[in-house]
Design a protein around this motif. Structure first.
Motif, PDB file in Angstrom:
ATOM      1  N   ALA A   7      53.083 110.479  34.877  1.00 62.31           N
ATOM      2  CA  ALA A   7      52.398 109.708  33.840  1.00 62.31           C
ATOM      3  C   ALA A   7      51.543 108.620  34.476  1.00 62.31           C
ATOM      4  CB  ALA A   7      53.420 109.088  32.890  1.00 62.31           C
ATOM      5  N   HIS A   8      50.628 108.095  33.664  1.00 62.62           N
ATOM      6  CA  HIS A   8      49.838 106.936  34.095  1.00 62.62           C
ATOM      7  C   HIS A   8      50.231 105.745  33.229  1.00 62.62           C
ATOM      8  CE1 HIS A   8      47.398 108.042  30.569  1.00 62.62           C
ATOM      9  NE2 HIS A   8      46.982 106.791  30.572  1.00 62.62           N
ATOM     10  N   PHE A   9      49.876 104.564  33.699  1.00 60.35           N
ATOM     11  CA  PHE A   9      50.094 103.364  32.905  1.00 60.35           C
ATOM     12  C   PHE A   9      48.995 102.367  33.221  1.00 60.35           C
ATOM     13  CE2 PHE A   9      52.127  99.149  32.213  1.00 60.35           C
ATOM     14  CZ  PHE A   9      52.323  99.271  30.847  1.00 60.35           C
ATOM     15  N   ASP A  10      48.272 101.963  32.171  1.00 59.48           N
ATOM     16  CA  ASP A  10      47.207 100.976  32.317  1.00 59.48           C
ATOM     17  C   ASP A  10      46.098 101.491  33.245  1.00 59.48           C
ATOM     18  OD1 ASP A  10      45.836  98.532  31.964  1.00 59.48           O
ATOM     19  OD2 ASP A  10      47.712  97.410  31.982  1.00 59.48           O
ATOM     20  N   ARG A  11      45.365 100.584  33.878  1.00 62.27           N
ATOM     21  CA  ARG A  11      44.211 100.975  34.696  1.00 62.27           C
ATOM     22  C   ARG A  11      44.225 100.269  36.052  1.00 62.27           C
ATOM     23  NH1 ARG A  11      39.515 100.658  29.977  1.00 62.27           N
ATOM     24  NH2 ARG A  11      40.315 102.390  28.721  1.00 62.27           N
ATOM     25  N   PRO A  12      45.110 100.709  36.943  1.00 60.56           N
ATOM     26  CA  PRO A  12      45.186 100.078  38.266  1.00 60.56           C
ATOM     27  C   PRO A  12      44.030 100.456  39.204  1.00 60.56           C
ATOM     28  CG  PRO A  12      46.731 101.887  38.125  1.00 60.56           C
ATOM     29  CD  PRO A  12      46.147 101.729  36.748  1.00 60.56           C
ATOM     30  N   LYS A  13      43.249 101.465  38.817  1.00 60.56           N
ATOM     31  CA  LYS A  13      42.051 101.877  39.559  1.00 60.56           C
ATOM     32  C   LYS A  13      42.346 102.256  41.008  1.00 60.56           C
ATOM     33  CE  LYS A  13      39.021  99.225  36.555  1.00 60.56           C
ATOM     34  NZ  LYS A  13      37.976  98.196  36.415  1.00 60.56           N
ATOM     35  N   GLY A  14      43.367 103.080  41.183  1.00 65.25           N
ATOM     36  CA  GLY A  14      43.635 103.629  42.505  1.00 65.25           C
ATOM     37  C   GLY A  14      44.353 102.704  43.458  1.00 65.25           C
ATOM     38  N   LYS A  15      44.877 101.594  42.966  1.00 62.80           N
ATOM     39  CA  LYS A  15      45.612 100.645  43.811  1.00 62.80           C
ATOM     40  C   LYS A  15      47.006 100.419  43.239  1.00 62.80           C
ATOM     41  CE  LYS A  15      41.418  98.107  45.104  1.00 62.80           C
ATOM     42  NZ  LYS A  15      40.708  96.794  45.040  1.00 62.80           N
ATOM     43  N   VAL A  16      47.933 100.052  44.112  1.00 66.87           N
ATOM     44  CA  VAL A  16      49.283  99.735  43.664  1.00 66.87           C
ATOM     45  C   VAL A  16      49.267  98.330  43.061  1.00 66.87           C
ATOM     46  CG1 VAL A  16      51.678  99.347  44.347  1.00 66.87           C
ATOM     47  CG2 VAL A  16      50.366 101.217  45.385  1.00 66.87           C
ATOM     48  N   VAL A  17      49.507  98.261  41.758  1.00 66.14           N
ATOM     49  CA  VAL A  17      49.547  96.981  41.049  1.00 66.14           C
ATOM     50  C   VAL A  17      50.952  96.843  40.460  1.00 66.14           C
ATOM     51  CG1 VAL A  17      48.550  95.602  39.200  1.00 66.14           C
ATOM     52  CG2 VAL A  17      47.094  97.197  40.478  1.00 66.14           C
ATOM     53  N   PRO A  18      51.800  96.001  41.047  1.00 67.66           N
ATOM     54  CA  PRO A  18      53.194  95.897  40.596  1.00 67.66           C
ATOM     55  C   PRO A  18      53.332  95.684  39.097  1.00 67.66           C
ATOM     56  CG  PRO A  18      52.913  94.709  42.653  1.00 67.66           C
ATOM     57  CD  PRO A  18      51.533  95.139  42.230  1.00 67.66           C
ATOM     58  N   GLY A  19      52.432  94.926  38.499  1.00 67.73           N
ATOM     59  CA  GLY A  19      52.494  94.667  37.067  1.00 67.73           C
ATOM     60  C   GLY A  19      52.159  95.878  36.211  1.00 67.73           C
ATOM     61  N   MET A  20      51.729  96.966  36.848  1.00 67.40           N
ATOM     62  CA  MET A  20      51.406  98.190  36.120  1.00 67.40           C
ATOM     63  C   MET A  20      52.335  99.334  36.522  1.00 67.40           C
ATOM     64  SD  MET A  20      47.234  98.065  36.098  1.00 67.40           S
ATOM     65  CE  MET A  20      46.384  96.555  35.592  1.00 67.40           C
ATOM     66  N   SER A  21      53.511  98.977  36.998  1.00 69.63           N
ATOM     67  CA  SER A  21      54.505  99.995  37.353  1.00 69.63           C
ATOM     68  C   SER A  21      55.088 100.627  36.097  1.00 69.63           C
ATOM     69  CB  SER A  21      55.632  99.364  38.168  1.00 69.63           C
ATOM     70  OG  SER A  21      56.693 100.290  38.322  1.00 69.63           O
ATOM     71  N   LEU A  22      55.344 101.922  36.184  1.00 65.43           N
ATOM     72  CA  LEU A  22      55.971 102.644  35.071  1.00 65.43           C
ATOM     73  C   LEU A  22      57.450 102.301  34.910  1.00 65.43           C
ATOM     74  CD1 LEU A  22      54.387 106.213  35.106  1.00 65.43           C
ATOM     75  CD2 LEU A  22      54.644 104.730  33.120  1.00 65.43           C
ATOM     76  N   ARG A  23      57.987 101.554  35.843  1.00 65.40           N
ATOM     77  CA  ARG A  23      59.383 101.142  35.734  1.00 65.40           C
ATOM     78  C   ARG A  23      59.634 100.415  34.402  1.00 65.40           C
ATOM     79  NH1 ARG A  23      63.709 100.532  39.156  1.00 65.40           N
ATOM     80  NH2 ARG A  23      62.541 101.077  41.039  1.00 65.40           N
ATOM     81  N   VAL A  24      58.593  99.760  33.871  1.00 60.51           N
ATOM     82  CA  VAL A  24      58.728  99.017  32.609  1.00 60.51           C
ATOM     83  C   VAL A  24      59.114  99.926  31.443  1.00 60.51           C
ATOM     84  CG1 VAL A  24      56.310  99.231  31.853  1.00 60.51           C
ATOM     85  CG2 VAL A  24      57.626  97.203  31.220  1.00 60.51           C
ATOM     86  N   ALA A  25      58.779 101.220  31.574  1.00 58.90           N
ATOM     87  CA  ALA A  25      59.066 102.163  30.484  1.00 58.90           C
ATOM     88  C   ALA A  25      60.481 102.738  30.550  1.00 58.90           C
ATOM     89  CB  ALA A  25      58.060 103.312  30.507  1.00 58.90           C
ATOM     90  N   LEU A  26      61.195 102.505  31.656  1.00 58.85           N
ATOM     91  CA  LEU A  26      62.515 103.128  31.844  1.00 58.85           C
ATOM     92  C   LEU A  26      63.516 102.823  30.725  1.00 58.85           C
ATOM     93  CD1 LEU A  26      63.535 103.084  35.622  1.00 58.85           C
ATOM     94  CD2 LEU A  26      63.207 105.054  34.135  1.00 58.85           C
ATOM     95  N   PRO A  27      63.726 101.558  30.326  1.00 54.62           N
ATOM     96  CA  PRO A  27      64.714 101.295  29.279  1.00 54.62           C
ATOM     97  C   PRO A  27      64.414 102.043  27.980  1.00 54.62           C
ATOM     98  CG  PRO A  27      64.121  99.260  30.404  1.00 54.62           C
ATOM     99  CD  PRO A  27      63.155 100.305  30.887  1.00 54.62           C
ATOM    100  N   ALA A  28      63.142 102.053  27.564  1.00 54.06           N
ATOM    101  CA  ALA A  28      62.774 102.751  26.324  1.00 54.06           C
ATOM    102  C   ALA A  28      62.922 104.259  26.484  1.00 54.06           C
ATOM    103  CB  ALA A  28      61.341 102.401  25.929  1.00 54.06           C
ATOM    104  N   LEU A  29      62.623 104.770  27.669  1.00 54.36           N
ATOM    105  CA  LEU A  29      62.753 106.194  27.938  1.00 54.36           C
ATOM    106  C   LEU A  29      64.213 106.617  27.914  1.00 54.36           C
ATOM    107  CD1 LEU A  29      61.246 108.806  28.705  1.00 54.36           C
ATOM    108  CD2 LEU A  29      61.352 108.091  31.094  1.00 54.36           C
TER     109      LEU A  29
END
Length: 397
Positions: free
Chosen positions: A58-80
């Motif tokens: 999956a993707h999340f937000d628009r990090p534009k090819g860079k690792v952006v910690p604030g755009m990690s998919l880890r945030v979706a884990l509890p809801a998933l």
């Protein structure tokens, strides 16, 4: 369509790379609307039931090819985990040794979420090498992200050509609903096209005119069509510069025997705010210092009659400024009519687009529609008659 479903492939013991769209709204580190997450549950459960190992891409937000910690998919884990009712493992990358090791450690019955595919430049570039790196991780590809199918990205398009591929349950439901609504529909077919601007819906109107029997035009768009007929719309939201285009659309519709349903009466007010004094006037009688904010009761009755005579409905866009009562009246009334006809088995109703979903939810009617798509751009591009790369790749896989 030539695409396969989960029922057409042997998943037993295989790693199923499952492209999902869980690009959900987040505030203060928590998911605020888990609808997209909840909609992938049937696909994940079916893969598990068939003995496969679901590995979610999956993707999340628009990090534009860079690792952006604030755009990690880890945030979706509890809801998933809440939606699936089980723990979900997480890998800090979506390719390479980190992903491979996480997959190797995944037990039978387990689910794994890989990190944001857009942390890699190759994702949005649809890079063959990046797609090959993804493909090396699994044995089957399942695309359950219709809402991302209009993007030719590595995880939505190129990957489908490298592994045995199929549509997930959500993708299957979206495609089946849209095919029933536009490819081989029961007639008469009516479309509702609303929203602020004609300019953003030109391709949609152009495609629908040749496919449907009538089009109900609402919102600011309707004002542009009224003005194109020489009607004074006062201070209303209106693209006066689109008058020639609107007239050309009316001519094209007439030639195609497609009826354009415009407001015959309207609700006007001096300003767009809650509690603003308003009145109902004929569509041709908007005072110069007022703005049109909704369709009136005679227009609602006409729309209800069009719906009652129809067998298929496709809906994109509200009929008025639905965000502030009472200017939600026409949208709510039309939505409830469509829902009632659908419940009675008299209408196939398919709706989609951000404002549309919000409006139908607000009216309490969404649950009774035959299908409500959470896809925004992909739903609109399908209605416009465009080929969606993610769907085409499944067809050709």
């Amino acid at each position: 369509m030539a695409w396969k479903s989960l029922d057409d492939l042997d998943l037993g013991g295989k790693v199923v790379l499952t492209r999902v769209d869980i690009n959900v709204p987040v505030e203060n580190g928590a998911v605020t609307d888990a609808t997209r997450i909840e909609r992938i549950v049937p696909t994940v459960k079916d893969i598990l039931a068939k003995g496969g190992k679901p590995v979610l891409l999956a993707h999340f937000d628009r990090p534009k090819g860079k690792v952006v910690p604030g755009m990690s998919l880890r945030v979706a884990l509890p809801a998933l985990e809440a939606a699936l009712g089980q723990p979900v493992a997480f890998a800090e990358d979506c390719v390479g040794p980190v992903a491979a090791e996480a997959i190797a450690a995944l037990p039978a019955g387990g689910v794994l979420l890989l990190e944001n595919t857009r942390f890699h430049k190759g994702e949005e570039k649809n890079d063959p090498e990046f797609a090959a790196d993804l493909a090396a991780l699994g044995g089957v590809y399942c695309n359950d992200a219709f809402s991302a199918a209009h993007r030719a990205h590595a995880s939505t398009e190129a990957l489908a050509r490298l592994l045995p591929a199929c549509a997930g349950r959500l993708m299957q439901a979206e495609l089946s609903a849209l095919e029933k609504a536009l490819t081989d529909p029961a007639r008469p077919v009516v479309a509702v096209v609303g929203g602020a601007k004609v300019s953003t819906k030109l391709e949609l109107l152009g495609n629908l005119i040749g496919k449907v029997d009538s089009i109900v035009i609402g919102g600011g768009m309707a004002n542009t069509f009224l003005a194109a007929q020489g009607i004074d719309v006062g201070k209303s939201l209106c693209e006066h510069e689109m008058a020639d285009t609107a007239r050309a659309i009316m001519t094209k519709a007439e030639g195609a025997n497609c009826t354009l349903v415009l407001p015959v009466d309207v609700v006007v007010a001096a300003e767009f705010k809650a509690g603003s004094p308003n009145e109902i006037v004929a569509a041709s009688a908007c005072p110069p210092d007022r703005m049109i904010l909704d369709a009136g009761p005679a227009s609602i009755a006409r729309i209800a009659a069009v719906f009652s005579a129809a067998r298929t409905l496709v809906w994109n866009g509200p009929l008025g400024a639905f965000e502030i009562p009472p200017f939600n009246t026409a949208t709510d009334a039309a939505a409830r009519q469509a829902a009632s006809l659908t419940r009675a088995g008299r209408l196939l109703s398919v709706a989609g687009g951000g404002d549309t979903v919000a409006a139908l939810n607000a009216s309490g009617s969404a649950a009774d529609f035959s299908y409500v798509s959470t896809a925004g751009g992909a739903f609109l591009e399908w209605l416009e008659g465009k080929t969606l790369p993610g769907v085409a790749a499944l067809d050709q896989a």
